[in-house]
Design an enzyme around this catalytic site. Structure first.
Site, PDB file in Angstrom:
ATOM      1  N   CYS A 126      -1.988  -5.017  -6.241  1.00 47.03           N
ATOM      2  CA  CYS A 126      -0.717  -4.328  -6.406  1.00 47.03           C
ATOM      3  C   CYS A 126      -0.848  -2.859  -6.036  1.00 47.03           C
ATOM      4  O   CYS A 126      -1.937  -2.313  -5.942  1.00 47.03           O
ATOM      5  CB  CYS A 126      -0.256  -4.392  -7.864  1.00 47.03           C
ATOM      6  SG  CYS A 126      -0.441  -6.002  -8.638  1.00 47.03           S
ATOM      7  N   THR A 127       0.295  -2.225  -5.869  1.00 46.24           N
ATOM      8  CA  THR A 127       0.403  -0.771  -5.791  1.00 46.24           C
ATOM      9  C   THR A 127       1.466  -0.328  -6.780  1.00 46.24           C
ATOM     10  O   THR A 127       2.576  -0.860  -6.780  1.00 46.24           O
ATOM     11  CB  THR A 127       0.799  -0.312  -4.378  1.00 46.24           C
ATOM     12  OG1 THR A 127      -0.182  -0.742  -3.437  1.00 46.24           O
ATOM     13  CG2 THR A 127       0.917   1.208  -4.322  1.00 46.24           C
TER      14      THR A 127
END
Length: 351
Positions: A120-121
């Site tokens: 994820c970011t």
């Protein structure tokens, strides 16, 4: 009128204009009543989805993600699962399994499988007026299934929205969520190896799965500080990054977690120029691997945007810059707890 993008950010996006700028669809918005019995509360949501497709997706994810020895351990311990699972998750998972014709052990494993490989970011940022914004991309294998199983959920108490989150049908935890006018949370995987060995051992010690703690925090914590404390201190089955945004200036932080407690607390520091924090899946004080550098492009896009130009729309565009947005991105959510009605999720790479 839609505000113009800063020129520098527009140039960053130019190379992916045809890919990222097509209007992505919103997922279904599903109410889940916490006043209903746990075994029953997800049944209306299940009716919104193709159960045959969901069963096929679950079987595929269980088969491809969970090691065989874990299946053996969990099935042998099936009788203990009721005791090990905290409320309300026991009843919710039992109710889902009954409809889907899966064993309790397999449904628990599915929930753990989602925790093991979520890349994820997440970004938390403060604009020049002190307003806090929070956005995330959730990147995951099996996107061909998961994009069709993603939903925004409004969890209701006494008919009112208690908190909102984004998840997959059949998964009772949350990686992304908002407690209105209090705080927002996202979680990013922090994989230090031996994930399943450590996670199963910790699970049998009754430690919390990562996403279940997000949901519990959204349900129980009264403000940003209480949420940060709970997310930092509660024992977990695995390491993780928790990103939290509040409603007041300076209320933004990245919590780097070990299973037993915090490894690092990294708050916003806008007076010294640190008006945003970017977290992917690597410790922020270490360099990122060249083969998976989403951090640098996100930082460049935020600097190109500028603190004075920050909005939820601008943050969505930052999260649309390659490779922050990539072939594994299942959904993007942007949110601001001070403006809970602006919570927005979009499915990416659909079709």
């Amino acid at each position: 009128m839609r505000p113009a993008l800063p020129l520098a950010l527009a140039l960053l996006l130019a190379g992916v204009a045809g890919w990222a700028s097509r209007a992505p669809p919103a997922p279904p918005l599903v109410p889940v009543s916490l006043d209903a019995a746990p075994e029953l509360r997800w049944l209306p949501a299940l009716q919104r989805f193709d159960l045959g497709f969901l069963r096929a997706a679950m079987a595929r994810i269980l088969g491809d993600t969970v090691p065989k020895w874990v299946h053996v351990v969990m099935r042998k311990a099936a009788g203990e699962l009721e005791r090990l699972l905290p409320r309300p998750f026991t009843g919710e998972i039992r109710g889902l399994c009954a409809v889907l014709n899966f064993s309790l052990a397999d449904c628990v494993l599915l929930n753990l499988a989602y925790e093991s490989t979520a890349f994820c970011t997440s970004i938390v940022a403060q604009d020049s007026t002190g307003h806090i914004y929070h956005g995330r991309n959730l990147d995951y294998p099996f996107g061909d299934f998961l994009r069709k199983l993603t939903m925004d959920v409004q969890f209701l108490k006494n008919g009112q929205i208690a908190f909102t989150g984004t998840t997959f049908i059949g998964y009772v935890g949350l990686w992304t969520g908002q407690s209105p006018r209090k705080f927002t949370i996202s979680g990013n995987e922090r994989d230090k190896g031996w994930w399943w060995e450590n996670a199963i051992a910790a699970f049998f010690q009754r430690r919390s799965p990562i996403s279940w703690l997000i949901r519990t925090t959204l349900s129980e914590s009264e403000n940003f500080e209480a949420a940060v404390y709970k997310l930092a201190k509660t024992p977990l089955i695995a390491d993780v990054y928790y990103i939290v945004g509040g409603v007041s200036p300076w209320e933004g932080v990245v919590i780097t977690r070990n299973r037993g407690g915090p490894a690092d607390i990294w708050p916003l520091d806008p007076l010294n120029g640190a008006w945003f924090r970017v977290e992917t899946n690597y410790d922020h004080w270490k360099p990122v691997p060249e083969k998976d550098d989403r951090r640098t492009p996100a930082i460049k896009a935020l600097n190109a945007t500028g603190q004075a130009n920050l909005t939820l729309e601008a943050l969505f565009q930052v999260l649309s810059v390659f490779p922050v947005y990539n072939n594994y991105t299942v959904y993007t959510t942007v949110m601001s707890a001070a403006n809970p009605d602006k919570y927005m999720t979009r499915i990416r790479n659909l079709g």
